[in-house]
Scaffold this active site. Sequence first.
Site, PDB file in Angstrom:
ATOM      1  N   GLN A  63      -5.015  -1.930   9.401  1.00 43.38           N
ATOM      2  CA  GLN A  63      -4.798  -3.301   8.652  1.00 43.38           C
ATOM      3  C   GLN A  63      -5.531  -4.266   9.533  1.00 43.38           C
ATOM      4  OE1 GLN A  63      -3.460  -3.338   5.356  1.00 43.38           O
ATOM      5  NE2 GLN A  63      -4.065  -5.483   5.720  1.00 43.38           N
ATOM      6  N   ASP A 113     -11.365   2.614   3.749  1.00 44.17           N
ATOM      7  CA  ASP A 113     -11.687   1.000   3.364  1.00 44.17           C
ATOM      8  C   ASP A 113     -13.068   0.864   3.264  1.00 44.17           C
ATOM      9  OD1 ASP A 113      -9.668  -0.725   3.173  1.00 44.17           O
ATOM     10  OD2 ASP A 113      -9.321  -0.975   5.199  1.00 44.17           O
ATOM     11  N   LYS A 130       0.836  -0.985   0.040  1.00 45.20           N
ATOM     12  CA  LYS A 130      -0.199  -0.188   0.033  1.00 45.20           C
ATOM     13  C   LYS A 130       1.023   1.237  -0.195  1.00 45.20           C
ATOM     14  CE  LYS A 130      -3.969  -2.387   1.995  1.00 45.20           C
ATOM     15  NZ  LYS A 130      -4.578  -2.775   3.245  1.00 45.20           N
TER      16      LYS A 130
END
Length: 298
Positions: A98, A121, A54
């Site tokens: 995460q 997200d 990422k």
Amino acid sequence: MPAKIIDGTKIARLVRAEIRDRTKALLANHGIKPGLAVIMIGENPASVVYVRNKVRACADVGISSQVFNFSANVSEAEILDCIRQLNEANNVHGILVQLPIPEGISVQHILETISIDKDVDGFHLYNVGGLVAGDAIFPPCTPYGVQKLLEYEGIELEGRNVTVVGASNIVGKPMALMLMRKEATVAICHAKTRDLAQYTIIADILVVAAGKPNLILPQMVRSGAVVIDVGINRLPDGRLVGDVDFEGVRQKAAYITPVPGGVGPMTVTMLLHNTVASAERIAARAGRAPAFDQAASG
Ligand code: NAP
């Protein structure tokens, strides 16, 4: 004739080129560099790789990134405090934690604390509700990536039969909702579904996200179907495969995504997309930039 292989790496490159243009425009015209903050708790080896990817992807398109590493025994209060500070930070337009995270820290508390304006997200309940009601600010990255693949290949969704195999909160359920919004007729299957094949065989478009190698065999797929394999499975011999018997099914389908090189590259790309869209939206709200991105419709 064997299926056309949908090249996710190539489509991701095209989408990233558009994102790069948008970050350049934000910087040149408004002095804004989009920023992503990634919180990592513990040292799950897969997460370390995902976070590294990422960070690299951000650099590739002109997004700045910061990684906040916490040890596995950090308290929930510390994490929530970090998120609250990032919610207020002007140089941060997207925040993600995460997953998975260690037991003892509530995923729900984390997702509730991330500002809905920075939830790139797309896991905050507001965004989940938005998918149902039809106006999510940030569509979740993996299903959004699948939607983009279908769009780039010019595959019509309206009125088509779609079967989604897998009903998780991050892939299967949002995927089904997004496809319903495109006026497809959607069936959603899970581990308790009886006779999976009766659902997969009627699908004009089959999206599989179960995490089970060889779950989908050629006899379960309609001739000429579009088959999107979201699964990522590491076999004992080290090979990476999806959930679909790729070689068998490609003889029957019209389109198929490979693993790797199909949905995977799109997931990170849509995270970049959501982060830039967030920077544009925040800037527009501050009256500094005219761009406003309708993420869910784009
Ligand atoms: P998950 O949370 O484990 O969910 C799996 C889903 O599949 C569940 O709904 C489960 O049903 C269903 N399922 C399991 N076995 C099944 C079977 N035999 N028949 C029908 N349904 C079955 O997994 P996830 O996070 O959604 O991820 C799914 C796969 O996609 C994994 O391989 C993951 O690595 C991959 N993935 C890929 C990307 C990417 O970027 N390409 C991103 C995210 C995930 P129940 O609900 O009944 O348990």
